[in-house]
Design an enzyme around this catalytic site. Sequence first.
Site, mmCIF file in Angstrom:
data_model
loop_
_atom_site.group_PDB
_atom_site.id
_atom_site.type_symbol
_atom_site.label_atom_id
_atom_site.label_comp_id
_atom_site.label_asym_id
_atom_site.label_seq_id
_atom_site.Cartn_x
_atom_site.Cartn_y
_atom_site.Cartn_z
ATOM 1 N N ASP A 207 32.740 36.686 31.985
ATOM 2 C CA ASP A 207 33.215 36.968 30.630
ATOM 3 C C ASP A 207 34.602 37.592 30.688
ATOM 4 O OD1 ASP A 207 32.913 40.192 30.369
ATOM 5 O OD2 ASP A 207 31.315 39.372 31.610
ATOM 6 N N ASP A 209 36.538 40.762 29.414
ATOM 7 C CA ASP A 209 36.081 42.077 28.980
ATOM 8 C C ASP A 209 36.570 42.387 27.568
ATOM 9 O OD1 ASP A 209 34.379 44.037 30.283
ATOM 10 O OD2 ASP A 209 35.998 45.454 29.941
#
Length: 267
Positions: A207, A209
Site C-alpha cells: 500500500d 502509506d
Amino acid sequence: MPSSSPDLSPTLAIIGGSGFYDFFGSDARSVDVETPYGSPSGSITIGMVGERTVAFLPRHGAKHQFSPHTVPYRANLWALRSLGVRRIFAPCAVGSLTPELGAGSIVVPDQLVDRTSGRDQTYFDAGGVHVSFADPYCPELRSAAVQSGGDDGGTMVVVEGPRFSTRAESQWFAAQGWRLVNMTGHPEAVLARELEMCYAAIALVTDLDAGVEAGAGVRAVDVFAEFERNIGPFKSLVSRAVAAVDGDDTCEHCRVHDGVTLPIELP
C-alpha cells in the site's frame, strides 16, 4: 526438542508470514523448539528449496495469532540458531512512503529506523555488551536478494503498531527520505546480529502509506488482499535469493563478538 534426522540441518532460514506456510513440498518436517525465552511463534518447518535445506518460521504464528508488538522475537531467533541456522531472509509486508514504489514492488532495504517501544530487543541485559549495528543488514544476503530481482536500497522505519500511521506521521517519515514503513523489522534484525546470524529483510509493498496520497488511508483488509495478489512473484524471488546465497556460515560483517566475553552462551 527436534528429533535427530539427517534432514534437520538447516543453516538458512526464512521468517515469513501469510502465503509462505506452503513454501515446501509434502516431504517437509516440523519441529518444536523451546528456548530460555519461551516458545517461538510456532513450529519450525524444515524442507528443501532447490539444493538447500531451509527452515521456515511463521513470524505471526500459524494462525496469525501474534500482533507485531506481541511476536516472541527473542524466542524466534534463539530457536533458529539452536537448530544450526546462521543466515536468515525475512520477507515482510510494508507500506510505501513514496509514489515511486507502488503496490507489488519488492524492495531490499539497506537501513532501518526504530520507532517501536516496549519490545524486548536484546539478549544482553547484563555484561555491558554493545553490538555494532550501523549497517543493520547482511551485505551478502542483500546482494543475493537484489540480484534475484529486488529493488536495491532504502530506509525502512519500523513502528510499534498494531495501528497504522497517522497522516502526519507518514508525512514526517517521508520527509526524512525514508522509503518504507513496517511493524516487524525491529527487534528482529538486531536480535539476529546479537546472535551473530546474517539477516536481510525483503519487503513487499502492499500500500501507499497514509501521507503519500491525499484522501487515502491504510486498511488491514486491503493490505492482506494486496499481499495475496503478489505472493507468487514474492515467493519466487525469495526462492531465487535462497539459491543465490553462497556459503552457510555467518559472514565477517555480522560476526560482531570477536574478542568480547559474552554474559550468556549462544546456542
